[in-house]
Design a protein around this motif. Structure first.
Motif, PDB file in Angstrom:
ATOM      1  N   THR A 173      26.171 -50.763  43.481  1.00  0.00           N
ATOM      2  CA  THR A 173      26.061 -49.384  43.029  1.00  0.00           C
ATOM      3  C   THR A 173      26.056 -49.372  41.512  1.00  0.00           C
ATOM      4  OG1 THR A 173      26.986 -47.153  43.239  1.00  0.00           O
ATOM      5  CG2 THR A 173      28.553 -48.964  43.021  1.00  0.00           C
ATOM      6  N   VAL A 174      25.446 -48.364  40.925  1.00  0.00           N
ATOM      7  CA  VAL A 174      25.310 -48.309  39.468  1.00  0.00           C
ATOM      8  C   VAL A 174      26.440 -47.518  38.824  1.00  0.00           C
ATOM      9  CG1 VAL A 174      23.879 -47.498  37.560  1.00  0.00           C
ATOM     10  CG2 VAL A 174      22.806 -48.594  39.534  1.00  0.00           C
ATOM     11  N   ASP A 175      26.655 -46.288  39.282  1.00  0.00           N
ATOM     12  CA  ASP A 175      27.575 -45.398  38.584  1.00  0.00           C
ATOM     13  C   ASP A 175      29.024 -45.834  38.756  1.00  0.00           C
ATOM     14  OD1 ASP A 175      26.770 -44.638  41.237  1.00  0.00           O
ATOM     15  OD2 ASP A 175      28.045 -42.873  41.068  1.00  0.00           O
ATOM     16  N   ALA A 176      29.734 -45.892  37.618  1.00  0.00           N
ATOM     17  CA  ALA A 176      31.131 -46.315  37.597  1.00  0.00           C
ATOM     18  C   ALA A 176      32.022 -45.087  37.735  1.00  0.00           C
ATOM     19  CB  ALA A 176      31.424 -47.079  36.316  1.00  0.00           C
ATOM     20  N   LYS A 225      25.700 -41.077  30.390  1.00  0.00           N
ATOM     21  CA  LYS A 225      24.714 -42.121  30.625  1.00  0.00           C
ATOM     22  C   LYS A 225      24.324 -42.778  29.306  1.00  0.00           C
ATOM     23  CE  LYS A 225      22.532 -40.279  34.835  1.00  0.00           C
ATOM     24  NZ  LYS A 225      21.248 -39.929  35.486  1.00  0.00           N
ATOM     25  N   LYS A 226      23.981 -44.062  29.412  1.00  0.00           N
ATOM     26  CA  LYS A 226      23.498 -44.811  28.251  1.00  0.00           C
ATOM     27  C   LYS A 226      22.319 -45.665  28.690  1.00  0.00           C
ATOM     28  CE  LYS A 226      24.985 -48.133  24.707  1.00  0.00           C
ATOM     29  NZ  LYS A 226      26.152 -48.918  24.194  1.00  0.00           N
ATOM     30  N   THR A 227      21.168 -45.483  28.047  1.00  0.00           N
ATOM     31  CA  THR A 227      19.974 -46.253  28.381  1.00  0.00           C
ATOM     32  C   THR A 227      20.050 -47.616  27.698  1.00  0.00           C
ATOM     33  OG1 THR A 227      18.643 -44.258  28.618  1.00  0.00           O
ATOM     34  CG2 THR A 227      17.459 -46.325  28.273  1.00  0.00           C
ATOM     35  N   VAL A 228      19.945 -48.688  28.490  1.00  0.00           N
ATOM     36  CA  VAL A 228      20.010 -50.044  27.935  1.00  0.00           C
ATOM     37  C   VAL A 228      18.665 -50.762  28.046  1.00  0.00           C
ATOM     38  CG1 VAL A 228      22.489 -50.279  28.350  1.00  0.00           C
ATOM     39  CG2 VAL A 228      20.872 -50.951  30.145  1.00  0.00           C
ATOM     40  N   ARG A 237      28.354 -53.405  33.287  1.00  0.00           N
ATOM     41  CA  ARG A 237      28.367 -52.812  31.944  1.00  0.00           C
ATOM     42  C   ARG A 237      29.168 -51.504  31.942  1.00  0.00           C
ATOM     43  NH1 ARG A 237      24.367 -54.994  28.445  1.00  0.00           N
ATOM     44  NH2 ARG A 237      22.841 -56.328  29.504  1.00  0.00           N
ATOM     45  N   GLY A 238      29.026 -50.723  33.003  1.00  0.00           N
ATOM     46  CA  GLY A 238      29.794 -49.487  33.108  1.00  0.00           C
ATOM     47  C   GLY A 238      31.280 -49.745  33.215  1.00  0.00           C
ATOM     48  N   GLN A 257      16.650 -47.985  32.951  1.00  0.00           N
ATOM     49  CA  GLN A 257      17.936 -48.604  33.277  1.00  0.00           C
ATOM     50  C   GLN A 257      19.035 -47.895  32.501  1.00  0.00           C
ATOM     51  OE1 GLN A 257      18.105 -52.900  33.027  1.00  0.00           O
ATOM     52  NE2 GLN A 257      16.034 -53.128  33.814  1.00  0.00           N
ATOM     53  N   ASP A 258      19.851 -47.140  33.225  1.00  0.00           N
ATOM     54  CA  ASP A 258      20.936 -46.385  32.600  1.00  0.00           C
ATOM     55  C   ASP A 258      22.286 -46.831  33.137  1.00  0.00           C
ATOM     56  OD1 ASP A 258      19.142 -44.784  31.191  1.00  0.00           O
ATOM     57  OD2 ASP A 258      19.023 -43.295  32.796  1.00  0.00           O
ATOM     58  N   VAL A 259      23.210 -47.085  32.219  1.00  0.00           N
ATOM     59  CA  VAL A 259      24.610 -47.253  32.592  1.00  0.00           C
ATOM     60  C   VAL A 259      25.174 -45.848  32.793  1.00  0.00           C
ATOM     61  CG1 VAL A 259      26.878 -48.070  31.865  1.00  0.00           C
ATOM     62  CG2 VAL A 259      24.829 -49.377  31.270  1.00  0.00           C
ATOM     63  N   GLU A 260      25.856 -45.611  33.904  1.00  0.00           N
ATOM     64  CA  GLU A 260      26.374 -44.269  34.200  1.00  0.00           C
ATOM     65  C   GLU A 260      27.859 -44.330  34.509  1.00  0.00           C
ATOM     66  OE1 GLU A 260      25.807 -40.715  37.522  1.00  0.00           O
ATOM     67  OE2 GLU A 260      24.072 -41.909  36.924  1.00  0.00           O
ATOM     68  N   ILE A 261      28.597 -43.419  33.903  1.00  0.00           N
ATOM     69  CA  ILE A 261      30.031 -43.301  34.136  1.00  0.00           C
ATOM     70  C   ILE A 261      30.331 -41.875  34.580  1.00  0.00           C
ATOM     71  CG2 ILE A 261      32.326 -43.378  33.087  1.00  0.00           C
ATOM     72  CD1 ILE A 261      31.188 -45.447  31.104  1.00  0.00           C
ATOM     73  N   ASN A 262      31.037 -41.732  35.678  1.00  0.00           N
ATOM     74  CA  ASN A 262      31.439 -40.421  36.184  1.00  0.00           C
ATOM     75  C   ASN A 262      32.960 -40.341  36.180  1.00  0.00           C
ATOM     76  OD1 ASN A 262      28.716 -40.133  36.766  1.00  0.00           O
ATOM     77  ND2 ASN A 262      28.957 -40.654  38.919  1.00  0.00           N
ATOM     78  N   PHE A 263      33.517 -39.393  35.449  1.00  0.00           N
ATOM     79  CA  PHE A 263      34.962 -39.209  35.419  1.00  0.00           C
ATOM     80  C   PHE A 263      35.368 -38.117  36.389  1.00  0.00           C
ATOM     81  CE2 PHE A 263      34.522 -40.937  31.001  1.00  0.00           C
ATOM     82  CZ  PHE A 263      35.265 -42.092  31.217  1.00  0.00           C
ATOM     83  N   LEU A 264      36.452 -38.363  37.111  1.00  0.00           N
ATOM     84  CA  LEU A 264      37.015 -37.365  38.007  1.00  0.00           C
ATOM     85  C   LEU A 264      38.510 -37.251  37.731  1.00  0.00           C
ATOM     86  CD1 LEU A 264      34.860 -39.253  39.924  1.00  0.00           C
ATOM     87  CD2 LEU A 264      35.167 -37.213  41.328  1.00  0.00           C
TER      88      LEU A 264
END
Length: 263
Positions: A64-67, A98-101, A24-25, A105-112
């Motif tokens: 892994t969860v975080d994208a 983060k977005k709770t679905v 989803r991420g 359960q959270d979809v997590e996106i980390n930008f670098l």
């Protein structure tokens, strides 16, 4: 696949909640960033997708969860962040959304972002209207190298099928990123991912790979200076380096010896 810039097509199934949230991420990143900026999925998602594109019988997949996503343009991060917030994500940091679905359960996106210096490790910069965003110098190398473009068809746990196109570094560049990551934080997850990438290289010798060339220069030389000593350390009788239980110390060291040139 003859050219790493030609799209590969994969069909995947979520086997865990982490897989489900991860896909989803990836979808959210693709929908929000594509067309606005060059980018690469990095971290655990990068390795898992490369393993789908280049299967290796001896590699063990890791969820892994975080994208984690490297953006090529600092100017677009504010636009992307606002778009994700409109889509239900909550900003919990300058570069983390983060977005709770579902409950817990959270979809997590980390930008670098990349940076131009040659110093190692994460450095935060202040981006107007966004806040503190983490940067890594090696991301410049990754974004300036050809991407592996992947068309993904993912079946989620509930049966929903999502489709999207995403971009990851090549297997060699992924190994360079993971070597630098391990050097900075000494995480067993990075060692698991490095082992997987070397197993892919072992099974797919046709892939572009210059980490065993001579002379090594630049990021490849830095990578060899990280990994060759690691290969020696992990086989010592009382090695302080912890490896995942499913990674053989002897084989991992042999793969480093085989595919990473001497600095």
């Amino acid at each position: 696949m003859d050219n790493e810039t030609d799209p590969s097509h994969i069909r995947v199934h979520a086997l865990s909640v982490a897989d489900d949230l991860g896909y989803r991420g990836q979808l959210a990143v693709s929908q929000t960033v594509s067309g606005r900026s060059d980018y690469r999925l990095i971290g655990g998602h990068m390795v898992r997708l490369l393993l789908h594109v280049y299967p290796s019988e001896r590699a063990v997949p890791r969820s892994t969860v975080d994208a984690d996503t490297a953006l090529g343009d600092v100017e677009v991060i504010g636009v992307v962040t606002r778009q994700l917030q409109e889509d239900g994500f909550i900003k919990v940091g300058g570069n983390v959304l983060k977005k709770t679905v579902a409950p817990d359960q959270d979809v997590e996106i980390n930008f670098l972002l990349p940076r131009d210096d040659y110093k190692t490790g994460i450095k935060s910069i202040n981006v107007q209207s966004v806040g503190q965003v983490d940067t890594l110098s090696e991301l410049s190398f990754a974004l300036n190298s050809p991407a592996v473009v992947i068309d993904v068809e993912a079946r989620l746990l509930g049966g929903e099928i999502i489709e999207y196109q995403t971009r990851v570094p090549s297997v060699e560049v992924a190994a360079i990123l993971k070597a630098h990551s391990w050097s900075s934080r000494h995480s067993t997850k990075d060692l698991a991912d490095l082992n997987t990438l070397l197993e892919i290289r072992e099974e797919h010798p046709e892939l572009s790979w210059r980490l065993d060339s001579r002379p090594l220069i630049g990021r490849r030389l830095d990578t060899a200076r990280i990994l060759r000593p690691l290969g020696k350390q992990i086989t010592r009788r009382r090695s302080p380096i912890e490896l995942p239980n499913n990674v053989s110390r002897v084989r991992f060291a042999a793969l480093i010896q085989e595919h990473i040139g001497a600095p």
